[in-house]
Scaffold this motif. Structure first.
Motif, mmCIF file in Angstrom:
data_model
loop_
_atom_site.group_PDB
_atom_site.id
_atom_site.type_symbol
_atom_site.label_atom_id
_atom_site.label_comp_id
_atom_site.label_asym_id
_atom_site.label_seq_id
_atom_site.Cartn_x
_atom_site.Cartn_y
_atom_site.Cartn_z
ATOM 1 N N TYR A 118 -38.266 36.153 93.145
ATOM 2 C CA TYR A 118 -38.210 34.908 93.917
ATOM 3 C C TYR A 118 -39.126 33.852 93.307
ATOM 4 N N GLU A 119 -40.366 34.228 93.070
ATOM 5 C CA GLU A 119 -41.318 33.254 92.542
ATOM 6 C C GLU A 119 -40.904 32.769 91.159
ATOM 7 N N TYR A 120 -40.445 33.682 90.317
ATOM 8 C CA TYR A 120 -40.059 33.275 88.965
ATOM 9 C C TYR A 120 -38.882 32.297 89.000
ATOM 10 N N ALA A 121 -37.870 32.586 89.818
ATOM 11 C CA ALA A 121 -36.698 31.714 89.892
ATOM 12 C C ALA A 121 -37.082 30.321 90.370
ATOM 13 N N LYS A 122 -37.935 30.248 91.385
ATOM 14 C CA LYS A 122 -38.350 28.943 91.900
ATOM 15 C C LYS A 122 -39.127 28.166 90.844
ATOM 16 N N LYS A 123 -40.051 28.818 90.158
ATOM 17 C CA LYS A 123 -40.863 28.140 89.141
ATOM 18 C C LYS A 123 -40.033 27.763 87.913
ATOM 19 N N GLU A 124 -39.106 28.634 87.534
ATOM 20 C CA GLU A 124 -38.273 28.366 86.358
ATOM 21 C C GLU A 124 -37.339 27.179 86.614
ATOM 22 N N LEU A 125 -36.729 27.126 87.777
ATOM 23 C CA LEU A 125 -35.852 26.007 88.095
ATOM 24 C C LEU A 125 -36.639 24.701 88.155
ATOM 25 N N GLY A 126 -37.820 24.739 88.757
ATOM 26 C CA GLY A 126 -38.663 23.541 88.813
ATOM 27 C C GLY A 126 -39.040 23.055 87.429
ATOM 28 N N TYR A 127 -39.363 23.981 86.546
ATOM 29 C CA TYR A 127 -39.744 23.615 85.176
ATOM 30 C C TYR A 127 -38.556 23.023 84.424
ATOM 31 N N LYS A 128 -37.367 23.614 84.591
ATOM 32 C CA LYS A 128 -36.166 23.100 83.938
ATOM 33 C C LYS A 128 -35.829 21.693 84.433
ATOM 34 N N LEU A 129 -35.963 21.466 85.728
ATOM 35 C CA LEU A 129 -35.715 20.134 86.285
ATOM 36 C C LEU A 129 -36.710 19.119 85.713
ATOM 37 N N ARG A 137 -39.269 14.722 92.167
ATOM 38 C CA ARG A 137 -40.437 15.011 92.993
ATOM 39 C C ARG A 137 -40.442 16.507 93.272
ATOM 40 N N ILE A 138 -41.610 17.096 93.256
ATOM 41 C CA ILE A 138 -41.739 18.523 93.565
ATOM 42 C C ILE A 138 -42.736 18.700 94.703
ATOM 43 N N VAL A 139 -42.302 19.413 95.728
ATOM 44 C CA VAL A 139 -43.167 19.718 96.870
ATOM 45 C C VAL A 139 -43.437 21.216 96.851
ATOM 46 N N ASN A 140 -44.683 21.597 96.640
ATOM 47 C CA ASN A 140 -45.072 23.009 96.618
ATOM 48 C C ASN A 140 -45.419 23.462 98.034
ATOM 49 N N MET A 183 -45.392 15.813 104.103
ATOM 50 C CA MET A 183 -45.457 16.058 102.660
ATOM 51 C C MET A 183 -44.191 15.570 101.960
ATOM 52 N N ILE A 184 -43.048 15.856 102.571
ATOM 53 C CA ILE A 184 -41.776 15.449 101.975
ATOM 54 C C ILE A 184 -41.643 13.936 101.982
ATOM 55 N N ARG A 185 -41.983 13.305 103.103
ATOM 56 C CA ARG A 185 -41.904 11.845 103.183
ATOM 57 C C ARG A 185 -42.827 11.195 102.164
ATOM 58 N N ASP A 186 -44.045 11.696 102.067
ATOM 59 C CA ASP A 186 -45.000 11.133 101.106
ATOM 60 C C ASP A 186 -44.515 11.329 99.674
ATOM 61 N N SER A 187 -43.922 12.490 99.399
ATOM 62 C CA SER A 187 -43.440 12.772 98.054
ATOM 63 C C SER A 187 -42.307 11.827 97.664
ATOM 64 N N ILE A 188 -41.440 11.510 98.607
ATOM 65 C CA ILE A 188 -40.331 10.591 98.341
ATOM 66 C C ILE A 188 -40.857 9.189 98.036
ATOM 67 N N ASN A 189 -41.863 8.778 98.783
ATOM 68 C CA ASN A 189 -42.362 7.406 98.664
ATOM 69 C C ASN A 189 -43.345 7.204 97.520
ATOM 70 N N GLU A 190 -44.038 8.260 97.124
ATOM 71 C CA GLU A 190 -45.049 8.122 96.084
ATOM 72 C C GLU A 190 -44.496 8.567 94.733
ATOM 73 N N LYS A 191 -44.671 7.739 93.738
ATOM 74 C CA LYS A 191 -44.171 8.055 92.395
ATOM 75 C C LYS A 191 -45.231 8.831 91.613
ATOM 76 N N ILE A 192 -45.432 10.065 92.049
ATOM 77 C CA ILE A 192 -46.411 10.922 91.388
ATOM 78 C C ILE A 192 -45.665 11.873 90.465
ATOM 79 N N LYS A 193 -45.995 11.845 89.205
ATOM 80 C CA LYS A 193 -45.297 12.688 88.233
ATOM 81 C C LYS A 193 -45.707 14.142 88.420
ATOM 82 N N PRO A 194 -44.731 15.034 88.635
ATOM 83 C CA PRO A 194 -45.068 16.457 88.803
ATOM 84 C C PRO A 194 -45.512 17.067 87.481
#
Length: 221
Positions: A118-129, A137-140, A183-194
């Motif tokens: 589970y953890e590997y799939a989530k991290k791998e997909l995030g890295y590929k994106l 935007r990535i919300v951990n 967290m999700i609302r802030d992530s959408i509004n803030e242009k923070i590079k993951p």
């Protein structure tokens, strides 16, 4: 992103995330794809006449713990990436719900390896994106709890009981639904590079039960 009517796609059949997105973008056109249905979509045909404004990625195939590694990787990483590519433009905002790298409260550093599918799939997909899309935007997210302070995770009664005990003993990080919405609302509004990282893995070729996969993640966190 301005709060006007949007064409939104959610990859992952999660009612709580759909409610959060609807509360942020009321009256938007939202289409939800269950994670397991993605592989059956004919991506060579247009799913929408117009591309979408927001793609929320929050899914995972929990049956894939029993798949071969090749099928597990395709189901949780390769196929979702192809769908996202077919739906998005350079202006599409991609919001990825990732799992936290620190499930234990005692864990202070982000580990670079995992024994958990589970953890590997989530991290791998995030890295590929991250490598492919600039408008990401990535919300951990740690373990989600409801207003009764009970965990909300996929699994049977025993798995939920186990994690509720860990929560009661204050051994795991958690987040309330209301804070998650912020967290999700802030992530959408803030242009923070993951800044995700490429995670290494061990033993993922071996199928296992969901409980064992979660247990391995907790032990080696």
């Amino acid at each position: 992103m301005k709060k006007k009517n949007k064409k939104i796609v959610i990859l992952g059949k999660s009612l709580k995330f759909k409610k959060i997105i609807l509360s942020i973008f009321p009256q938007s056109n939202i289409i939800v794809f269950s994670w397991r249905s993605i592989k059956n979509l004919k991506l060579d045909k247009k799913i929408f006449k117009k591309k979408v404004d927001l793609i929320l990625v929050c899914g995972y195939d929990f049956l894939s713990h029993w798949y071969s590694f090749k099928k597990y990787y395709a189901t949780n990483i390769s196929i979702p990436l192809k769908l996202i590519e077919s739906l998005s433009t350079t202006k599409t905002l991609i919001l990825y719900i990732d799992t936290t790298s620190k499930i234990k409260k005692s864990c202070k550093n982000n580990k670079r390896y995992t024994f958990s599918r589970y953890e590997y799939a989530k991290k791998e997909l995030g890295y590929k994106l991250f490598k492919k899309y600039h408008n990401l935007r990535i919300v951990n997210v740690p373990v989600i709890t409801n207003n009764r302070n009970k965990v909300e995770i996929f699994g049977n009664k025993f798995i939920n009981f186990f994690f509720n005990v860990l929560l009661y003993l204050n051994l795991i990080n958690s987040i309330k639904i209301l804070k998650l919405k912020k967290m999700i609302r802030d992530s959408i509004n803030e242009k923070i590079k993951p800044n995700p990282f490429k995670m290494k893995s061990s033993g993922l070729s071996i199928p296992r039960s969901l409980f064992l996969d979660r247990l391995l993640r907790f032990i080696y966190d």
